[in-house]
Enzyme design. Sequence first.
Site, PDB file in Angstrom:
ATOM      1  CB  ILE A 181      19.403  48.767  50.342  1.00  0.00           C
ATOM      2  CG1 ILE A 181      20.921  48.729  50.567  1.00  0.00           C
ATOM      3  CG2 ILE A 181      18.690  48.005  51.464  1.00  0.00           C
ATOM      4  CD1 ILE A 181      21.380  49.425  51.827  1.00  0.00           C
ATOM      5  CG  LEU A 182      15.790  44.822  47.030  1.00  0.00           C
ATOM      6  CD1 LEU A 182      15.020  43.558  46.659  1.00  0.00           C
ATOM      7  CD2 LEU A 182      15.983  45.698  45.822  1.00  0.00           C
ATOM      8  CD  GLN A 196      34.294  27.667  43.318  1.00  0.00           C
ATOM      9  OE1 GLN A 196      33.317  26.926  43.425  1.00  0.00           O
ATOM     10  NE2 GLN A 196      35.366  27.356  42.600  1.00  0.00           N
ATOM     11  CD  GLU A 197      30.423  36.272  43.272  1.00  0.00           C
ATOM     12  OE1 GLU A 197      29.476  36.801  42.683  1.00  0.00           O
ATOM     13  OE2 GLU A 197      31.392  36.922  43.705  1.00  0.00           O
ATOM     14  NE  ARG A 248      15.819  52.730  50.864  1.00  0.00           N
ATOM     15  CZ  ARG A 248      15.773  51.578  51.542  1.00  0.00           C
ATOM     16  NH1 ARG A 248      16.156  50.456  50.988  1.00  0.00           N
ATOM     17  NH2 ARG A 248      15.324  51.563  52.772  1.00  0.00           N
ATOM     18  CB  SER A 274      30.226  37.899  35.337  1.00  0.00           C
ATOM     19  OG  SER A 274      30.321  37.921  36.733  1.00  0.00           O
ATOM     20  CG  ASN A 275      27.064  36.338  39.698  1.00  0.00           C
ATOM     21  OD1 ASN A 275      27.184  35.153  39.984  1.00  0.00           O
ATOM     22  ND2 ASN A 275      27.868  37.285  40.171  1.00  0.00           N
ATOM     23  CG  HIS A 302      27.848  39.606  49.985  1.00  0.00           C
ATOM     24  ND1 HIS A 302      27.869  40.942  49.632  1.00  0.00           N
ATOM     25  CD2 HIS A 302      28.763  39.465  50.977  1.00  0.00           C
ATOM     26  CE1 HIS A 302      28.739  41.578  50.388  1.00  0.00           C
ATOM     27  NE2 HIS A 302      29.295  40.717  51.206  1.00  0.00           N
TER      28      HIS A 302
HETATM   29  C1  GRF Z   1      29.527  39.912  42.385  1.00  0.00           C
HETATM   30  O1  GRF Z   1      30.779  39.763  43.008  1.00  0.00           O
HETATM   31  C2  GRF Z   1      28.401  39.697  43.362  1.00  0.00           C
HETATM   32  O2  GRF Z   1      28.711  38.776  44.358  1.00  0.00           O
HETATM   33  C3  GRF Z   1      28.243  41.077  43.961  1.00  0.00           C
HETATM   34  O3  GRF Z   1      28.458  41.963  42.914  1.00  0.00           O
HETATM   35  C4  GRF Z   1      29.294  41.353  41.924  1.00  0.00           C
HETATM   36  C5  GRF Z   1      28.527  41.418  40.655  1.00  0.00           C
HETATM   37  O4  GRF Z   1      29.278  40.931  39.575  1.00  0.00           O
HETATM   38  N1  GRF Z   1      26.950  41.224  44.583  1.00  0.00           N
HETATM   39  P1  GRF Z   1      28.565  40.699  38.171  1.00  0.00           P
HETATM   40  O5  GRF Z   1      27.911  42.031  37.781  1.00  0.00           O
HETATM   41  O6  GRF Z   1      27.562  39.608  38.348  1.00  0.00           O
HETATM   42  O7  GRF Z   1      29.681  40.338  37.241  1.00  0.00           O
END
Ligand code: GRF
Length: 202
Positions: free
Chosen positions: A93-94, A174-175, A66, A14-15, A110
Amino acid sequence: MSRTLGVLISGRGSNLQAILDAIDEGLLDAYVGIVVSNKNDAPGLERARKAGATTVVLSHEDYDSREAFDAAVLGRLSEHDVEVVCLAGFMRILSPVLVRAFPNRILNIHPSLLPAFVGLHAQKQALEHGVKVSGCTVHLVDEELDHGPILLQQTVPVLEDDTEETLSARILEQEHKLYTEAIRLVLDGKVRVDGRRAIIET
Ligand code: GRF
């Protein structure tokens, strides 16, 4: 000229969608050059394809370390001339291989007010701790989990009857706004890093 982003995902995306939408709406002068997923069934891959973005699946399980996995990811990002990397629900983790290739040019989002509640289930951690305010953080990525210099944060209230789901949904809304804003700042060269601090120059 539009700048090239690489977006790394592991799941829902979704982001990623928020970034694609912001570009579509002209809110971000950028271009998603490649979306890399370490899971071949990540729903975010379909979102990327629908938007016409190049996708690649690289499973970390196919690599011995990794570093080897990150080198493969780096190879793909370089092929697409990626300038800024956005971690969007990327559950790895990178290693220094990637972090050093993009100094202060890898962002993560986050779902807590860092440095509180790092790692998995940040919203559940917040509820269990009984905090009255939580939120989300966009930060630059270093070699520690959810740790690098903080770019932007947005608070949300925690309500008495919140569940992990309701709080997560309130934070997620909000993200989506915050990530676009933070990416814009980095692309515009408005971010200067001084030790642990990211200073936003207005
Ligand atoms: C989000 O809550 C982000 O903050 C966290 O993982 C989730 C990812 O959600 N790091 P999406 O895959 O972007 O919907």
